[in-house]
Design a protein around this motif. Sequence first.
Motif, PDB file in Angstrom:
ATOM      1  N   LYS A  79       6.215   4.569   3.557  1.00 41.85           N
ATOM      2  CA  LYS A  79       4.940   4.423   4.265  1.00 41.85           C
ATOM      3  C   LYS A  79       5.072   4.993   5.680  1.00 41.85           C
ATOM      4  O   LYS A  79       6.121   4.833   6.315  1.00 41.85           O
ATOM      5  CB  LYS A  79       4.534   2.951   4.335  1.00 41.85           C
ATOM      6  CG  LYS A  79       4.103   2.396   2.988  1.00 41.85           C
ATOM      7  CD  LYS A  79       3.576   0.999   3.153  1.00 41.85           C
ATOM      8  CE  LYS A  79       2.887   0.532   1.887  1.00 41.85           C
ATOM      9  NZ  LYS A  79       2.283  -0.781   2.055  1.00 41.85           N
ATOM     10  N   ALA A 129      -3.195  -4.351   9.786  1.00 42.23           N
ATOM     11  CA  ALA A 129      -4.031  -3.840   8.691  1.00 42.23           C
ATOM     12  C   ALA A 129      -4.446  -2.405   8.981  1.00 42.23           C
ATOM     13  O   ALA A 129      -4.787  -2.065  10.124  1.00 42.23           O
ATOM     14  CB  ALA A 129      -5.263  -4.721   8.534  1.00 42.23           C
ATOM     15  N   ARG A 154      -7.084   0.063   7.469  1.00 46.27           N
ATOM     16  CA  ARG A 154      -8.182   0.294   6.510  1.00 46.27           C
ATOM     17  C   ARG A 154      -8.167   1.728   6.006  1.00 46.27           C
ATOM     18  O   ARG A 154      -8.015   2.672   6.785  1.00 46.27           O
ATOM     19  CB  ARG A 154      -9.524   0.018   7.198  1.00 46.27           C
ATOM     20  CG  ARG A 154      -9.891  -1.460   7.164  1.00 46.27           C
ATOM     21  CD  ARG A 154     -11.286  -1.676   7.693  1.00 46.27           C
ATOM     22  NE  ARG A 154     -12.310  -1.207   6.772  1.00 46.27           N
ATOM     23  CZ  ARG A 154     -13.495  -0.745   7.166  1.00 46.27           C
ATOM     24  NH1 ARG A 154     -13.795  -0.667   8.441  1.00 46.27           N
ATOM     25  NH2 ARG A 154     -14.383  -0.368   6.286  1.00 46.27           N
ATOM     26  N   HIS A 155      -8.301   1.890   4.731  1.00 44.68           N
ATOM     27  CA  HIS A 155      -8.332   3.200   4.071  1.00 44.68           C
ATOM     28  C   HIS A 155      -7.016   3.966   4.198  1.00 44.68           C
ATOM     29  O   HIS A 155      -6.961   5.159   3.935  1.00 44.68           O
ATOM     30  CB  HIS A 155      -9.471   4.088   4.598  1.00 44.68           C
ATOM     31  CG  HIS A 155     -10.798   3.391   4.637  1.00 44.68           C
ATOM     32  ND1 HIS A 155     -11.357   2.808   3.515  1.00 44.68           N
ATOM     33  CD2 HIS A 155     -11.657   3.144   5.660  1.00 44.68           C
ATOM     34  CE1 HIS A 155     -12.524   2.262   3.855  1.00 44.68           C
ATOM     35  NE2 HIS A 155     -12.718   2.439   5.148  1.00 44.68           N
ATOM     36  N   PRO A 210      -3.602   3.170   2.742  1.00 44.05           N
ATOM     37  CA  PRO A 210      -2.662   2.327   2.008  1.00 44.05           C
ATOM     38  C   PRO A 210      -1.204   2.705   2.243  1.00 44.05           C
ATOM     39  O   PRO A 210      -0.309   1.895   2.033  1.00 44.05           O
ATOM     40  CB  PRO A 210      -3.061   2.547   0.536  1.00 44.05           C
ATOM     41  CG  PRO A 210      -3.844   3.821   0.515  1.00 44.05           C
ATOM     42  CD  PRO A 210      -4.484   3.958   1.860  1.00 44.05           C
ATOM     43  N   ARG A 211      -0.990   3.947   2.721  1.00 49.05           N
ATOM     44  CA  ARG A 211       0.390   4.379   2.947  1.00 49.05           C
ATOM     45  C   ARG A 211       0.785   4.324   4.417  1.00 49.05           C
ATOM     46  O   ARG A 211       1.532   5.170   4.901  1.00 49.05           O
ATOM     47  CB  ARG A 211       0.590   5.794   2.423  1.00 49.05           C
ATOM     48  CG  ARG A 211       0.628   5.854   0.908  1.00 49.05           C
ATOM     49  CD  ARG A 211       0.980   7.259   0.485  1.00 49.05           C
ATOM     50  NE  ARG A 211       0.994   7.422  -0.945  1.00 49.05           N
ATOM     51  CZ  ARG A 211       2.040   7.153  -1.715  1.00 49.05           C
ATOM     52  NH1 ARG A 211       3.155   6.694  -1.185  1.00 49.05           N
ATOM     53  NH2 ARG A 211       1.974   7.339  -3.014  1.00 49.05           N
ATOM     54  N   THR A 239       2.225   1.838   7.674  1.00 50.80           N
ATOM     55  CA  THR A 239       2.871   0.570   8.000  1.00 50.80           C
ATOM     56  C   THR A 239       3.111   0.513   9.515  1.00 50.80           C
ATOM     57  O   THR A 239       2.724   1.412  10.256  1.00 50.80           O
ATOM     58  CB  THR A 239       4.181   0.382   7.203  1.00 50.80           C
ATOM     59  OG1 THR A 239       4.652  -0.957   7.388  1.00 50.80           O
ATOM     60  CG2 THR A 239       5.268   1.351   7.631  1.00 50.80           C
TER      61      THR A 239
END
Length: 245
Positions: free
Chosen positions: A111, A142, A144-145, A147-148, A150
């Motif tokens: 990530k 978090a 948003r949009h 997902p990869r 961190t």
Amino acid sequence: MYQRLTKKLIHLEEVDSTNRYATDLIKSARVLDGTTVLARQQLAGRGQRSANWTTEAGKNLTFSTILFPDIPPEKVFYLNVVGALSVCKALSELGIAAAIKWPNDVLVKQKKISGILVENTFSGQQLASSVIGIGLNVNQTAFRHLPRATSVVNELGVEQPLSEVFDQLFAHLDGCVDLLYAHRFDELKRLYDAHFYRLGERAEFASKEGVIAAKIIGINAVGQLLLEVGGRQKAYDIKDVALIY
Ligand code: BTN
């Protein structure tokens, strides 16, 4: 600790892009090597390949360091090396193992935790100045949009004081710049290779010709990606291929 770069910090509450601000600063004033523009929030953060870099205000590091490197123009890729390596070293100090996805995305467990945007200006053929822009996700939980994506807090479970993370990162940047200014390109490449994401593995790449399946050989002397495609080695520029994770 030995310090090569001037640690002149310009703290901004809000700016469109620290890279844009730093680039304008070079044009308008006499700037010292190492002058760094930090922003609590960027309204139009720039990413690679004309992408945006969007992060939550006050949670992450977004800064740009101005350098005046006396290096041959064909070695400009090493500015990416310097940026990515300093981030990896700072993360390692925090107990996080990171890898560099060519050219300079920093990943933790596949990530993205950090992105780097180097913008250079030339005087004729000669490199005149460079801006190394670094975005490092620190306390944002978090994305948003994305997902990869961190962050340090997502990996460690505890928030980190931004100023301390910056100080560690700047110290490593200073050390890597020292190697760069001493033209120790082989050493920088050795350190880069040690962090190279998926080195020696077969992977898939998006290219203008569609998806290429190839083995990652490394980088050549000018920072192009070397791939073994159909039994032959080929060198690719940043604009030509992108690894599909
Ligand atoms: C990438 O696409 O991975 C590169 C992202 C670089 C973001 C940093 S944040 C600080 C500096 N200012 C910018 O506008 N971009 C860089």
